[in-house]
Design a protein around this motif. Structure first.
Motif, PDB file in Angstrom:
ATOM      1  N   GLY B  31     -14.060   9.036  93.151  1.00 20.11           N
ATOM      2  CA  GLY B  31     -13.825   8.109  94.261  1.00 20.11           C
ATOM      3  C   GLY B  31     -12.422   8.146  94.839  1.00 20.11           C
ATOM      4  N   LYS B  32     -11.611   9.112  94.386  1.00 22.03           N
ATOM      5  CA  LYS B  32     -10.231   9.154  94.857  1.00 22.03           C
ATOM      6  C   LYS B  32     -10.022  10.162  95.990  1.00 22.03           C
ATOM      7  CE  LYS B  32      -8.324   5.884  92.549  1.00 22.03           C
ATOM      8  NZ  LYS B  32      -7.719   4.774  93.310  1.00 22.03           N
ATOM      9  N   GLY B  33     -11.128  10.721  96.492  1.00 24.16           N
ATOM     10  CA  GLY B  33     -11.016  11.598  97.658  1.00 24.16           C
ATOM     11  C   GLY B  33     -10.628  10.784  98.876  1.00 24.16           C
ATOM     12  N   SER B  34     -10.146  11.463  99.924  1.00 23.13           N
ATOM     13  CA  SER B  34      -9.733  10.737 101.131  1.00 23.13           C
ATOM     14  C   SER B  34     -10.907   9.988 101.745  1.00 23.13           C
ATOM     15  CB  SER B  34      -9.192  11.714 102.178  1.00 23.13           C
ATOM     16  OG  SER B  34      -8.013  12.285 101.725  1.00 23.13           O
ATOM     17  N   PHE B  35     -12.066  10.633 101.779  1.00 28.75           N
ATOM     18  CA  PHE B  35     -13.246  10.008 102.374  1.00 28.75           C
ATOM     19  C   PHE B  35     -13.964   9.169 101.327  1.00 28.75           C
ATOM     20  CE2 PHE B  35     -13.132  14.301 104.610  1.00 28.75           C
ATOM     21  CZ  PHE B  35     -12.316  13.827 105.619  1.00 28.75           C
ATOM     22  N   SER B  36     -14.633   8.114 101.775  1.00 29.87           N
ATOM     23  CA  SER B  36     -15.276   7.232 100.807  1.00 29.87           C
ATOM     24  C   SER B  36     -16.394   7.968 100.069  1.00 29.87           C
ATOM     25  CB  SER B  36     -15.823   5.982 101.499  1.00 29.87           C
ATOM     26  OG  SER B  36     -16.753   6.325 102.485  1.00 29.87           O
ATOM     27  N   ASP B  37     -16.581   7.597  98.847  1.00 29.84           N
ATOM     28  CA  ASP B  37     -17.581   8.210  97.956  1.00 29.84           C
ATOM     29  C   ASP B  37     -17.355   9.702  97.729  1.00 29.84           C
ATOM     30  OD1 ASP B  37     -18.827   5.773  97.602  1.00 29.84           O
ATOM     31  OD2 ASP B  37     -20.297   6.096  99.192  1.00 29.84           O
TER      32      ASP B  37
ATOM     33  N   ASN C 115     -20.869   6.704 105.977  1.00 31.98           N
ATOM     34  CA  ASN C 115     -20.107   7.739 105.276  1.00 31.98           C
ATOM     35  C   ASN C 115     -20.934   8.949 104.860  1.00 31.98           C
ATOM     36  OD1 ASN C 115     -21.372   7.202 102.835  1.00 31.98           O
ATOM     37  ND2 ASN C 115     -19.522   6.496 101.777  1.00 31.98           N
ATOM     38  N   PRO C 119     -16.077  10.415 108.697  1.00 32.37           N
ATOM     39  CA  PRO C 119     -14.939  10.324 107.776  1.00 32.37           C
ATOM     40  C   PRO C 119     -14.318   8.937 107.718  1.00 32.37           C
ATOM     41  CG  PRO C 119     -14.432  11.823 109.632  1.00 32.37           C
ATOM     42  CD  PRO C 119     -15.819  11.312 109.840  1.00 32.37           C
ATOM     43  N   ALA C 121     -15.912   6.003 107.800  1.00 33.18           N
ATOM     44  CA  ALA C 121     -16.751   4.981 107.178  1.00 33.18           C
ATOM     45  C   ALA C 121     -16.335   4.714 105.738  1.00 33.18           C
ATOM     46  CB  ALA C 121     -18.205   5.414 107.220  1.00 33.18           C
ATOM     47  N   ASN C 122     -16.324   3.449 105.379  1.00 41.75           N
ATOM     48  CA  ASN C 122     -15.903   3.073 104.032  1.00 41.75           C
ATOM     49  C   ASN C 122     -17.051   2.926 103.033  1.00 41.75           C
ATOM     50  OD1 ASN C 122     -13.083   3.033 104.447  1.00 41.75           O
ATOM     51  ND2 ASN C 122     -13.287   1.103 105.568  1.00 41.75           N
ATOM     52  N   TYR C 123     -18.275   3.136 103.517  1.00 38.50           N
ATOM     53  CA  TYR C 123     -19.414   3.074 102.591  1.00 38.50           C
ATOM     54  C   TYR C 123     -20.640   3.672 103.274  1.00 38.50           C
ATOM     55  CZ  TYR C 123     -21.072  -0.913 105.331  1.00 38.50           C
ATOM     56  OH  TYR C 123     -21.521  -1.704 106.338  1.00 38.50           O
ATOM     57  N   ASP C 124     -21.731   3.737 102.508  1.00 38.73           N
ATOM     58  CA  ASP C 124     -22.981   4.288 103.012  1.00 38.73           C
ATOM     59  C   ASP C 124     -23.744   3.174 103.741  1.00 38.73           C
ATOM     60  OD1 ASP C 124     -25.508   5.304 103.435  1.00 38.73           O
ATOM     61  OD2 ASP C 124     -25.685   6.230 101.442  1.00 38.73           O
ATOM     62  N   ARG C 226      -8.251   5.339  97.578  1.00 40.64           N
ATOM     63  CA  ARG C 226      -9.227   4.268  97.739  1.00 40.64           C
ATOM     64  C   ARG C 226      -9.310   3.382  96.517  1.00 40.64           C
ATOM     65  NH1 ARG C 226     -12.469   4.612 102.099  1.00 40.64           N
ATOM     66  NH2 ARG C 226     -11.724   6.333 103.368  1.00 40.64           N
ATOM     67  N   LYS C 229     -14.447  -1.047  96.998  1.00 38.76           N
ATOM     68  CA  LYS C 229     -15.100  -1.258  98.296  1.00 38.76           C
ATOM     69  C   LYS C 229     -15.322  -2.751  98.508  1.00 38.76           C
ATOM     70  CE  LYS C 229     -17.891   2.873  98.370  1.00 38.76           C
ATOM     71  NZ  LYS C 229     -19.135   3.407  97.858  1.00 38.76           N
TER      72      LYS C 229
END
Lengths: 263, 340, 329
Positions: B31-37, C115, C119, C121-124, C226, C229
């Protein structure tokens, strides 16, 4: 292991204001640098900056520092008896041995006079070392003139041309860029004449071109570069121009080299 | 001869070694990538086999193990300069041959460039033991064969990770005590061909045609495309530039520190001199400066190409600028320019 | 031909009364705006065989198939049963798969692309939309919900009764920061200017930060990474003729569990306070009548918000009205 970044303490003996923003700091020191070398000067917690050595004896060195940023602002706040921290000297200076018995022309613009002042004073003390010295100094305006007293002294022995870009109502001297005066400069034997040019990038570029027009061979022209530096020992990368580290191979360059420093 | 290990005996070796060494390897940070998930694959400390991430190229290189992003040079108390202590543990780094070679490239700058060795670099670098990971396939943007960084023979221990079957060659006897298992025939292998082949330019030809290459129109494109973010230089295992920073502590302004922090020739401010002037203002000029360092002037100075061909710069560029493509363009330009 | 049709049932079944007598249109739900392509064959068949060969993409990300004869509704419902079964397989409570859509009051839960693709988006978002769909559908109450990945709010969550906006807590590791200021410059230019540069490092003002995560995206060294969430819940936005207005923030830093529970509770609130004498009543107008305080109490019942969560004490709705006297009626 020697810590190459460790500075040493140097006491400020006196401070000589040159203009509102240029002060000369005389530091107690026994460093005997080459003409044109520089120091890394710092105040702990404020920062470090490369400063060229404007003069020296075996008892002190002089740094002429313009107030232009965080570090130099803080240095300007200091008083005699305070300390600066220095490391160096670094870089290559002017090869004065090679200049012996030659005609020397020194063209300096603004603070560019600082790194060559010690050479002029060297010749002032020992005029026989060279055939002849011609000095061209330019400043933006009369209030920007540095080392006024010393310039007066030099005039007693050498041809000194002092000019300002823009005069004011009291100014009776020369006006115009240094380049304006080069075509009429007395140069008897270009092959036997050494030219030193130090100043802002544009001034150096066009001044060199004028001297080339006068027939001065490229190899007889010397310049000094100013670049951002963090380490001054070839690690930090800031001063690199192509394959050249200004801190290691410079700041003084022969024109044959400096013309290849494309940026 | 090699030694065959299973996961248990490998983990046991790590345990033994961790008494004397800090052990680094590529790891996956969930989870530490720039993009979420998404995850971040980077170098970190490990304690067991399962911590090592081998399926993906690490975004950042192992250079930060010996050359931290932020490194304190001095602590200040009033007017005293105090050098920070470092712990006495050694450093083991699991790395692929390209990254192992990158350490030798950093050595040239920190230990051989100029009259002095950089003591802060040296004191960490001297601790390093190379635990080289066999890499015979590479990844899709690798071109280590082209840069000559596909092999690294001066390892301390060499590892083949074949799923959970581990084979190692202990070259440095100092480590024999840690590894025990069945003796087997083992010859370390290196990648001989990448998916990508890049022809590097002839540096003598560049020297002869320097102005032509520097003023070439190929760089103009990057003034438009590049955003000067610095990702390429941060991920590069051989980029080594830094800036110095002095600070005082907010809660105790009498104390502070001087530190050095990575800098990037691609990012604004790199060439700022006092009074507001700066050089290489166009991004294309910065690109030229960086690329030429990697493939030309460093080699002229030290006799070896700086770039190790890890391809990280291509992987991380948000604008899809390919360093590999630029190198090809330079080589082409040099070859064509010379024939003119 | 005799046409005797219960239009209330027809509407409940996701068909509509159109301007053309005897002709209806069917709305296909697409929770989260994401549909398995295999259902396109069915939509195509309905449009070609029963409709006029066209399909309209609705503002709520569904498909509306126009030009259908009302007489064919039963046949069509049978034909679309695989789509209904698809919802059921995802966990939506549906009894009769052959009977078409069991309700239409609660609208399709729409979502930005989220997401899986974007890029920023903070979640699905699609996954959350589906979770909400399972929770609230089928239901006749007229409720509009949309979920969006970040405060850019591409799905226009601010125009919904409930809008869910993705938040991320940015975590800063100063030792990894090279001071390039990409985050600082970007936050100033594109976001709220929550970041400043002091002493060569970045300082974040939590009161200005809207937790969009742009600093993380801009950081070349992963000095920004990050954290957990979270979700911002904006409520009671609407279009409509009477009093359109943007939704306002109700809760920041809510977790997924709370979001779902709050939505569920809102249905109980509607059930309790809706004016049953009316044909239908939007939740927003119920809240206007009963007051935010009551709404807040009801929807937060048994909700365990994370420690970080902040709940609005009051909401300053503006919006606009066409005639002043509507306030007094």
């Amino acid at each position: 292991m020697t810590n190459v970044y460790m500075p040493r303490k140097a006491e400020i003996v006196s401070i000589i204001p040159q203009t509102d923003i240029d002060y000369t700091f005389r530091l107690k020191s026994d460093i005997l640098p080459q003409h044109g070398q520089f120091l890394q000067v710092s105040i702990p917690k404020i920062g470090e900056a490369p400063i060229s050595i404007s003069d020296y004896t075996d008892e002190y060195i002089e740094l002429t520092i313009r107030k232009v940023g965080t570090v130099t602002d803080a240095i300007h706040e200091l008083k005699p008896g305070d300390f600066l921290f220095i490391r160096g000297p670094y870089g290559h200076g002017f090869p004065v041995e090679d200049f012996k018995n030659k005609n020397v022309v020194i063209a300096a613009g603004g603070t560019g006079l600082a790194p060559v002042k010690s050479i002029i004073n060297r010749y002032n003390r020992n005029p026989k070392e060279i055939k002849n010295l011609n000095i061209l100094v330019g400043f933006k305006s009369p209030k920007d003139i540095l080392f006024e007293d010393e310039i007066k002294k030099w005039k007693e022995k050498f041809d000194v041309l002092l000019t300002v870009d823009n005069g004011d109502e009291t100014w009776t001297g020369n006006t115009g860029l240094i380049t304006k005066f080069i075509p009429d400069l007395k140069i008897e034997n270009p092959d036997d004449t050494i030219v030193i040019v130090v100043g802002p990038p544009m001034m150096m570029k066009f001044t060199c071109l004028e001297f080339l027009k006068r027939g001065i061979p490229e190899k007889n022209i010397w310049v000094s570069f100013e670049r951002k530096m963090s380490c001054s020992i070839g690690k930090c990368g800031h001063c690199k121009i192509n394959e050249t580290y200004v801190c290691l191979e410079g700041p003084v360059f022969n024109y044959t080299k400096s013309k290849q420093l494309l940026d | 001869m090699g030694i065959e290990l299973d996961v248990k005996s490998f983990d046991n070796a790590l345990k033994i070694l961790s008494k004397k060494y800090k052990i680094f390897a590529p790891v996956r940070l969930k989870g530490k990538g720039s993009f979420s998930d998404t995850d971040l694959v980077t170098y970190g400390e490990i304690s067991s086999y399962k911590d090592i991430e081998l399926s993906e190229k690490s975004r950042y290189s192992p250079k930060e193990v010996i050359y931290p992003i932020t490194q304190t040079l001095f602590y200040f108390t009033e007017d005293e300069y105090k050098e920070p202590e470092i712990d006495d543990k050694g450093i083991i780094v699991f790395l692929r041959p390209c990254d192992a070679n990158s350490y030798l490239k950093l050595d040239n700058i920190f230990l051989k460039n100029g009259p002095y060795e950089d003591n802060y670099y040296k004191r960490l670098r001297d601790k390093v033991k190379f635990f080289v990971i066999e890499c015979t396939k590479g990844f899709s943007t690798c071109f280590c064969v082209s840069t000559g960084s596909n092999k690294f023979l001066d390892y301390d221990v060499f590892f083949r990770f074949d799923n959970d079957k581990i084979t190692c060659d202990v070259k440095n006897d100092e480590f024999s005590y840690a590894f025990s298992g069945k003796e087997v025939e083992f010859t370390p292998e290196f990648i001989e061909k990448n998916e990508i082949e890049v022809k590097l330019p002839d540096i003598d030809k560049i020297s002869q045609n320097l102005e032509y290459v520097f003023n070439h129109e190929l760089w103009d494109e990057y003034t438009k495309r590049c955003i000067a973010c610095g990702r390429c230089t941060v991920s590069c295992p051989t980029c080594s530039c830094f800036s110095m920073q002095d600070i005082f502590y907010k809660d105790n302004p009498k104390c502070g520190e001087r530190r050095r922090v990575w800098a990037s020739c691609m990012v604004d401010g790199f060439t700022d001199v006092a009074g507001g002037h700066s050089y290489r203002q166009k991004y294309g000029e910065r690109m030229r400066f960086k690329v030429m360092h990697k493939i030309y002037d460093y080699k002229k100075r030290f006799g070896t190409t700086m770039c190790v061909g890890c391809g990280r710069c291509d992987d991380v560029c948000p604008e899809y600028i390919s360093f590999i493509k630029i190198v090809s363009k330079v080589t082409d330009a040099v070859d064509r320019g010379e024939s003119k | 031909m005799i046409l005797d049709i219960d239009t209330k049932l027809l509407k409940k079944n996701a068909y509509r009364v159109t301007k053309q007598r005897g002709i209806t249109a069917l709305r296909i739900r697409v929770p989260g705006g994401h549909l398995n392509i295999k259902y396109f064959d069915i939509i195509k068949e309905v449009a070609e065989k029963y409709g006029n060969g066209t399909v309209h993409i609705t503002t709520r990300q569904g498909f509306e198939i126009p030009g259908i004869s009302m007489e064919k509704i039963d046949e069509i419902n049978e034909l679309i049963s695989p789509i209904i079964r698809g919802l059921k397989d995802e966990g939506v409570q549906i009894e009769d798969e052959e009977g078409g859509y069991p309700a239409a009051g609660t609208r399709n839960v729409s979502a930005c692309i989220g997401n899986r693709v974007c890029p920023f988006a903070n979640y699905d978002t699609t996954a959350l939309a589906l979770k909400i769909e399972k929770l609230i559908y089928p239901n006749d109450y007229h409720v509009k919900i949309a979920v969006t990945g970040c405060p850019n709010d591409c799905i226009k969550a601010h125009m919904q009764d409930i809008g869910i906006i993705g938040q991320v807590e940015p975590i800063y590791d100063p030792s990894r920061c090279i001071g390039c200021q990409a985050c600082v410059k970007n936050c100033k230019r594109r976001v709220t200017g929550a970041l400043t540069f002091e002493n060569f490092k970045v300082v974040r003002d939590p009161n200005r930060c809207i937790s969009c995560g742009e600093c993380i995206l801009k950081c070349p060294t992963s000095a920004w990474t990050r954290g957990e969430k979270y979700y911002r819940i904006v409520i009671m936005g609407r279009t409509g003729k009477k009093n359109p207005r943007l939704a306002q923030t109700f809760i920041e830093w809510a977790d997924e569990e709370s979001v779902l529970k709050i939505i569920k509770n809102m249905y109980d609130f509607i059930d309790k306070y809706i004016d049953k004498t009316l044909d239908k009543e939007h939740v927003g107008y119920i809240v206007d009548r009963e007051g935010f305080k009551k709404f807040k109490e009801e929807v937060l019942k048994d909700v365990k918000l994370p420690k970080k969560a902040k709940v609005a004490n009051h909401i300053d709705y503006t919006g606009y009205r066409y005639e002043r006297n509507t306030i007094y009626d």
